[in-house]
Design an enzyme around this catalytic site. Structure first.
Site, mmCIF file in Angstrom:
data_model
loop_
_atom_site.group_PDB
_atom_site.id
_atom_site.type_symbol
_atom_site.label_atom_id
_atom_site.label_comp_id
_atom_site.label_asym_id
_atom_site.label_seq_id
_atom_site.Cartn_x
_atom_site.Cartn_y
_atom_site.Cartn_z
ATOM 1 N N ASP A 17 -31.068 5.681 0.584
ATOM 2 C CA ASP A 17 -30.371 5.038 1.701
ATOM 3 C C ASP A 17 -29.287 4.112 1.176
ATOM 4 O OD1 ASP A 17 -30.032 3.878 4.488
ATOM 5 O OD2 ASP A 17 -31.788 5.140 4.776
ATOM 6 N N HIS A 44 -29.651 -0.821 6.843
ATOM 7 C CA HIS A 44 -30.502 0.306 7.204
ATOM 8 C C HIS A 44 -31.489 0.660 6.099
ATOM 9 C CE1 HIS A 44 -31.597 4.557 8.031
ATOM 10 N NE2 HIS A 44 -31.672 4.080 9.248
ATOM 11 N N SER A 89 -34.325 8.602 12.489
ATOM 12 C CA SER A 89 -34.316 7.985 11.159
ATOM 13 C C SER A 89 -35.275 6.807 11.100
ATOM 14 C CB SER A 89 -32.906 7.514 10.794
ATOM 15 O OG SER A 89 -32.516 6.426 11.596
#
Length: 1064
Positions: free
Chosen positions: A227, A258, A423
């Site tokens: 990520d 995130h 996600s």
């Protein structure tokens, strides 16, 4: 008594403490100093969050002159350089150099090299691929995405409300991050207020605390997060084993938040606690703060994950390109090395056929999203897979669903935040998998297949939801633990049974019974092989019908993968009705027996091979063959979609969704049309082969919608003969204009060329070849607009017009805007009398009828604005029953049929490359020519081995993993966590936390330091009451009774009442 009450009260106060101290759900913000590509959120105050909506803009382009050269194996840097040099030795005046890759994997052997080649020609690239050790040459890709916060038209929502995210559909692989989908409850319980009141601590809701009490916290399991990175000293993580940077930025920190959120859901140790806080966390930073990534970054990072022997890998990216070979091949290599990959299925719901890669691969655990009311989240992509079209049928995906709406995770620097999207659901499953893996004593039993087997066998099925929405159901962590800890290596099937009578779970199979003479029903079953990374099917699968349940009325054919690798393979089951049941109605049952063999592991007691036999029960509903007029045949063979070619959307207004990638199947983006036809009593079958391969005498109407493929000359000849003999034809076309096609071109990173569509929305020149024998043709005009037809509101979305039609036919015309002029010159003009609908009865005796309409968007779920199912009904009444609708034949919009003399008919785009992807055309010097006509599919029906015994009545509950006894694994004696659902008071936070005492050791430290005001006041009131009662008891005078009146036999009781025991 007072002391005991005070102790209980104190315990209650302590129990309340961890439930508070959390920031509101929407309180987390992106730090603008660390996220230059993201507009900063304004600060929020009070009980309301900032009134903003997140919008994702996505783009992709090629890195000029850079190519990824894939090798057949892993070689040193020196060897790779020698192989490339020897391949390009004879390429004169070719400048090339190897691009250095400064990352942790650069010191290890690799299976690819990044090369800069100036003025690369097709010949030089082919020269490279001729080398025996070079497998493939592909361009270097650059992915760029931008997150923008825009004012929302809706009023500000409380901080504990679920944030809504707008979804765009990128046509390349992109991160399914930061809410690229929006949440909306789909069904029975849509109360937003009730939803806010439900706790969002997903690890607690899924009962991870039960396993924590048993001492399982993820210890010894290596989990990788691909990520945006993680800050070094984030307070939520205790065991970050390694942080690696694969980007061109000189930082390991997360500038967007995130990556931190995903890592927190998996392994946070405090506040918004994750599933496996003791797991070894490996952070792979593969996206920059500007949301940029490259294919080579991922390939290097994947190789490093294999070297580090990662156990679980969470991948929150996805895209529709399942033919991205370097990426797909590397995913297979990862799972072959026992890396359990968990990936989000995408945020492109509620449309069907929108699964993202790599979650749609058999060896990957594909995760869909639900809300806290157990409704499938609107944003969650739906199945089926589209790899197998047009000849076959898609597989069941997602594999499993879990919470993905309003889930809390770690903030970028500290604290918690809430996000929605698949996600978010993906790290929930990744965290659960990490925790489950730590509970297994023999880690050799844990592999991608065995873990998926445990998850899908234990999943809780959601009522009223079909398998292409929920897969096998909702994640059940405790049942998965029980199954995994009594697991023995074996093979299993997904789905584990075929029941065409079970509704709605088995939709679409349950939506239509089968009958003699119909196209075989194809069910694509996945074989999961928990015994080893490779395997094979022993002999042939065996069909065993149950004679008491009329199993001999069913014919079954089975095709299967010759090799199961990695960990999985396919089993395609074709089901048809025997001739003797042509007039019979009832239910028939049987089962298919499959034996799977795998090489024995080195430490296995078994010598040679391990084998596992699995049973696939089959139950079908059979009806007498319907009349010809009720049978509609859908032409799937002539539909093409992305990938591999550039096939544009049928509605040119949809600029954010430019590719036609949903399969154009009656069970994907034409699902609503299919359901409507079934409700009207029609039986719809799918033709996945050329037109020569069906018996036209069995069908009333052939339905061709949005066809992009060419036609064999033999198909054109046969269709003319079939229509002369009574078959009818309905064609829904779309736009085709070579000038517009050149306008919507884009530079493709796969071929390093400007891509122009090889067709428009439909292949109009090919359709014109097909219908020209009746004096019909479509034009290259491009029109749009609203109009009314037969008292129905209609919208024409990027459709074409009818250029030529027989003079005795019926033609309907409307006034529409010239969209082609708008696209080419940005000018607006209205064209009067555009012919859009034509009806024609062929002159031959007993001949069929033909209906043409120039736009398919009104029956396509992808971007439909106003449906025209009523028009489809009217056309079927005309084609199947020769009933001309009066609303059309007497319409004031009826005009004389066009003769085609006004303008030339559309021609194929010069230099198009449709032959690269076509099943009909092949390359040839000059113009492409048709391939040799392929043979029609021939099914080899299995020889039945009848069983004279009773079939099981409940196929779902009957199917269990072999050698699994849920009673063998004991759980601690504790009350299961049941979150209480209640409405919130105004301004009350919806944040919850984990009660104290659940996690061992220091995990309870700093969990929460304050309590809500209402809880504190209530506790003070109760404490004050007890204090008042104590004071009264002490100040009240005691009455003494005369001694002489006190009975002597009460003395022992009095002594007992004062707390003293009599002396013995």
């Amino acid at each position: 008594m007072i002391t005991l009450a005070a102790s209980v009260l104190f315990g209650l106060l302590v129990a309340f403490v961890p439930l508070v101290g959390m920031e509101p759900m929407g309180g987390a913000k992106l730090d603008p100093d660390h996220a230059p590509s993201v507009e900063p959120l304004p600060s929020s105050s009070g009980s309301n969050c900032s009134d903003l909506t997140l919008k994702l803009e996505f783009s992709t382009k090629v890195v000029e002159h850079e190519y990824i050269i894939g090798f057949t194996g892993y070689f040193s840097a020196k060897a790779r350089s020698l192989y490339i040099s020897s391949s390009l030795r004879n390429a004169a005046a070719l400048e090339w150099r190897i691009v250095p890759r400064q990352n942790p994997a650069s010191d290890f052997p690799s299976d690819f090299e990044l090369v800069h080649i100036r003025q690369a020609s097709t010949g030089s690239l082919l020269t490279l691929e001729d080398h025996p050790y070079i497998k493939r040459v592909t361009p270097q890709r650059k992915v760029f995405r931008t997150l923008k916060y825009t004012p929302s038209p809706e009023p500000a929502a409380p901080c504990n409300a679920t944030r809504s995210w707008q979804s765009s559909r990128p046509f390349r692989r992109t991160s399914l991050s930061l809410g690229t989908g929006f949440w909306h409850a789909t069904g029975r319980h849509s109360s937003r207020r009730l939803l806010r009141a439900i706790p969002r601590h997903v690890a607690q809701i899924l009962q991870a605390d039960v396993l924590w009490q048993m001492g399982h916290t993820g210890s010894g399991v290596k989990v990788a997060v691909f990520d945006t990175g993680l800050s070094e000293k984030h307070p939520h993580f205790k065991n970050v084993k390694e942080r690696t940077n694969w980007t061109n930025e000189k930082t390991l920190d997360d500038g967007l938040g995130h990556g931190t959120f995903v890592a927190g859901v998996i392994a946070s140790m405090r506040e918004c606690q994750g599933f496996a806080p003791d797991s070894e966390l490996h952070i792979f930073r593969v996206f920059t703060n500007n949301q940029v990534s490259y294919t080579s970054w991922f390939l290097d990072a994947f190789n490093y994950a294999i070297l580090k022997k990662i156990d679980v890998l969470n991948l929150s990216i996805g895209g529709p390109d399942f033919m991205d070979h370097p990426f797909v091949d590397k995913v297979w290599e990862l799972t072959a090395n026992k890396v359990i990959m968990v990936s989000a299925i995408g945020n492109d719901g509620p449309l069907y056929g929108t699964l993202n890669n790599p979650a749609d691969q058999m060896d990957v655990i594909g995760v869909g999203g639900i809300d806290f009311e157990d409704n499938i989240a609107r944003f969650s992509s739906r199945g089926m897979t589209t790899w197998e079209l047009p000849g076959g049928y898609g597989r069941v995906k997602p594999d499993i669903v879990t919470y993905g709406s309003g889930v809390r995770g770690s903030g970028m620097k500290e604290g918690c935040r809430s996000l929605s999207g698949t996600s978010v659901a993906s790290p929930v499953v990744a965290g659960a998998v990490t925790l489950l893996a730590s509970t297994v004593l023999n880690r050799e039993l844990v592999n991608p297949a065995s873990m998926k087997q445990a998850l899908i066998a234990s999943a809780r099925r959601l009522p009223g939801v079909n398998m292409f929405e929920q897969g096998h159901g909702k994640l059940d962590l405790i049942r998965a633990y029980q199954i995994l800890n009594s697991y023995k290596p074996q093979a299993s099937l997904s789905p584990s049974y075929i029941d065409l009578t079970e509704s709605p779970y088995m939709w679409p199979y349950c939506s239509q019974p089968i009958y003699y003479g119909g196209m075989p029903t194809i069910v694509n079953v996945t074989i999961l092989n928990g015994m080893g990374v490779t395997g094979r099917i022993v002999d042939k699968p065996v069909w065993q019908p149950y004679l008491p349940q009329n199993g001999d009325h069913v014919d079954v054919a089975v095709s299967y993968a010759p090799v199961l690798w990695p960990w999985a393979g396919y089993l395609a089951v074709s089901i048809s009705v025997a001739k003797k049941a042509a007039s019979w109605e009832g239910v028939a049952q049987g089962h298919v027996m499959v034996t799977v063999a795998s090489p024995a592991e080195n430490n296995s007691e078994a010598a040679g091979e391990q084998t596992s036999t699995v049973k696939l029960p089959i139950k079908v509903k059979i009806v007498p063959t319907p009349p010809r007029s009720k049978r509609v045949l859908w032409d799937q063979y002539h539909n093409l979609r992305y990938p591999p070619g550039y096939f544009p959307r049928d509605n040119l207004r949809m600029k954010n969704d430019p590719l036609d990638w949903n399969g154009d199947h009656i069970h994907t983006n034409f699902k609503d049309m299919y359901q409507h036809l079934r409700s009207m009593g029609y039986f719809v079958e799918v033709l996945g082969a050329p037109i020569i391969c069906f018996d036209a005498s069995q069908y009333g109407t052939l339905l061709m919608v949005d066809s992009e493929e060419e036609y064999f000359p033999e198909e054109i000849t046969k269709l003319r003969r079939d229509i002369d003999n009574g078959l009818s034809l309905i064609v829904f076309s779309d736009w085709y204009n070579t000038s517009v096609m050149r306008k919507v071109k884009f530079y493709d990173e796969n071929t390093r060329q400007w891509w122009m569509p090889d067709t428009g929305g439909a292949n109009v020149p090919a359709l014109n070849d097909l219908i020209s024998v009746w004096g019909m043709a479509f034009s290259d005009g491009l029109y749009e607009g609203d109009f009314t037809l037969a008292d129905h509101d209609m919208y024409y979305a990027s459709g074409c017009s009818i250029a030529r039609f027989p003079e005795d036919g019926i033609v309907i015309a409307k006034n529409l805007k010239d969209q082609g002029l708008e696209v080419l010159k940005q000018e607006t003009a209205v064209v009067e009398g555009v012919p859009i609908l034509g009806l024609y009865q062929t002159p031959s005796d007993g001949g069929g009828r033909i209906a043409l309409y120039g736009d398919s968007n009104c029956i396509d779920d992808s971007h439909r604005q106003k449906d025209c199912f009523w028009l489809l009904d009217a056309l079927l009444q005309y084609t199947s029953y020769s009933m001309t609708p009066p609303s059309l034949s007497h319409s004031h919009s009826r005009v004389p049929p066009p003769t085609g003399a006004e303008r030339p008919l559309p021609q194929r785009l010069e230099g198009n490359h449709l032959y690269r992807y076509s099943k009909v055309l092949e390359a040839h010097l000059g113009d492409p020519k048709p391939r040799p006509l392929p043979a029609c599919p021939h099914l080899s029906w299995a020889k039945p081995q009848p069983l004279n015994e009773t079939a099981p009545s409940n196929l779902w509950k009957h199917q269990k993993l072999l050698s699994v006894d849920l009673d063998k694994v004991a759980l601690p004696n504790m009350r299961a966590y049941r979150p209480q659902v209640r409405p919130l008071s105004p301004g009350e936070s919806g944040a919850w936390d984990i009660p104290g005492g659940i996690m061992p050791g220091r995990y309870n430290q700093e969990v929460g330091q304050t309590i809500p005001v209402f809880a504190f006041l209530g506790a003070m009131v109760v404490l004050s009451f007890f204090m008042v009662q104590l004071t009264k008891a002490k100040s009240k005078p005691k009455r003494r009774k005369p001694r002489i009146k006190r009975p002597t036999y009460l003395q022992p009781q009095a002594a007992t009442a004062t707390g003293k025991s009599p002396t013995v």
